[in-house]
Design an enzyme around this catalytic site. Structure first.
Site, PDB file in Angstrom:
ATOM      1  N   HIS A 125      41.116  44.733  29.128  1.00 55.19           N
ATOM      2  CA  HIS A 125      42.778  45.153  28.997  1.00 55.19           C
ATOM      3  C   HIS A 125      43.078  42.940  28.744  1.00 55.19           C
ATOM      4  CE1 HIS A 125      46.246  44.731  31.633  1.00 55.19           C
ATOM      5  NE2 HIS A 125      46.623  46.252  31.467  1.00 55.19           N
ATOM      6  N   GLU A 127      44.952  41.459  30.825  1.00 54.57           N
ATOM      7  CA  GLU A 127      44.538  40.949  32.538  1.00 54.57           C
ATOM      8  C   GLU A 127      43.128  40.428  32.636  1.00 54.57           C
ATOM      9  OE1 GLU A 127      46.841  42.738  36.059  1.00 54.57           O
ATOM     10  OE2 GLU A 127      45.083  42.775  36.873  1.00 54.57           O
ATOM     11  N   ASN A 223      48.498  51.244  33.207  1.00 59.98           N
ATOM     12  CA  ASN A 223      49.370  51.867  34.687  1.00 59.98           C
ATOM     13  C   ASN A 223      50.301  53.404  34.386  1.00 59.98           C
ATOM     14  OD1 ASN A 223      52.173  51.565  35.171  1.00 59.98           O
ATOM     15  ND2 ASN A 223      52.013  49.317  34.251  1.00 59.98           N
ATOM     16  N   SER A 265      55.961  49.294  33.331  1.00 58.30           N
ATOM     17  CA  SER A 265      56.874  48.512  32.005  1.00 58.30           C
ATOM     18  C   SER A 265      57.885  49.646  31.934  1.00 58.30           C
ATOM     19  CB  SER A 265      56.062  47.825  31.270  1.00 58.30           C
ATOM     20  OG  SER A 265      55.029  49.129  30.753  1.00 58.30           O
TER      21      SER A 265
END
Ligand code: SF4
Length: 281
Positions: A125, A127, A223, A265
């Site tokens: 990911h 992040e 998420n 999002s």
């Protein structure tokens, strides 16, 4: 049909850069293809790759560069990537989510003090890849107890953080496991407030009598996929859709009360469309 919309459903943040200048983003700004299409129609162009690793060749003249803006996504980036993007000669805007910025700050602080960093998250990911850049080469990404068992000896100085969108209950379980091996470990639950709220709202929907839950969001959104997994954990039928057009109305008709939630999002207009479609039922 009664439709219950989770309070926390949808967009967690507004984006700072809008306007008439050419805007480039280092990878998809958000993991929602409908929203990316909308942004593209507004002149915001995704360049680079998902993980913000590849070199960018935009083929712009010096003049065009002067007019353009490069935007860092909410996921954040490593310090090396920041230096690289700043060196492209364009205006530079950082839309890193403050919650991710706080995690990066913690990792940086403890790395400077000589700590090894354990990050609970997905190693691929963006992040997590960005956070790894702050670990001074002493970062380890884990997802399971087996990953903790496989860590090299980390000594006395161990710090643990989480990718912002992970499950709280998994973080706590793995933190306990890590503490058994490293009792002095400095553990920081850095799962962001918006993620925690979205997760607890799934439980609220179940308590309020939802017989099934529709989760709206990108199939590549970590998420959103987690929210869908949490619904299944409650043993409730889960309908993960990106848009209202994907709703399985024949199946949904069977339920009297349906809950609706959405990933970080997912823009409001998509949630409205789903709720309207369900209410019509
Ligand atoms: S999900 Fe959390 S970390 Fe990610 S952008 Fe939203 S508030 Fe920030």
């Amino acid at each position: 049909m009664k439709v219950i919309r989770a309070k926390s459903a949808g967009f967690c943040r507004e984006y700072a850069v809008q306007g008439k200048r050419p805007v480039f983003t280092d990878g998809p700004l958000i993991h929602n293809s409908q929203m990316m299409e909308k942004l593209e129609s507004e002149g915001i162009r995704e360049v680079g790759d998902y993980t913000s690793q590849t070199k960018l060749d935009l083929g712009l003249s010096a003049e065009e560069k002067q007019a353009a803006v490069m935007v860092v996504r909410a996921h954040g980036i490593s310090p090396e990537r920041r230096t690289y993007l700043k060196g492209l000669g364009m205006d530079f805007r950082d839309a890193t989510c403050p919650d991710v910025g706080i995690i990066a700050g913690k990792v940086k602080l403890y790395a400077r003090k000589g700590f090894n960093t354990v990050i609970f998250g997905d190693p691929k990911h963006p992040e997590v890849m960005g956070l790894m850049g702050y670990t001074e080469g002493r970062g380890h990404v884990i997802k399971t107890e087996a990953d903790i068992d496989a860590l090299p000896p980390l000594g006395d100085k161990v710090c643990m953080v989480s990718q912002s969108t992970m499950f709280t209950f998994e973080f706590e379980r793995l933190a306990d496991y890590l503490r058994q091996k490293y009792p002095e470990a400095q553990v920081f639950n850095t799962i962001c407030g918006a993620t925690r709220e979205r997760q607890s709202d799934v439980l609220v929907l179940a308590e309020e009598g939802a017989e099934a839950i529709v989760v709206i969001g990108g199939r590549h959104s970590a998420n959103t996929v987690k929210l869908a997994a949490l619904v299944e954990k409650q043993e409730l039928p889960c309908f993960h859709v990106e848009t209202a057009a994907e709703l399985d109305l024949a199946q949904l008709k069977k339920y009297k009360v349906v809950g609706v939630t959405a990933g970080a999002s997912t823009p409001g207009f998509l949630i409205d469309e789903v709720c309207e479609r369900l209410t019509e039922l």
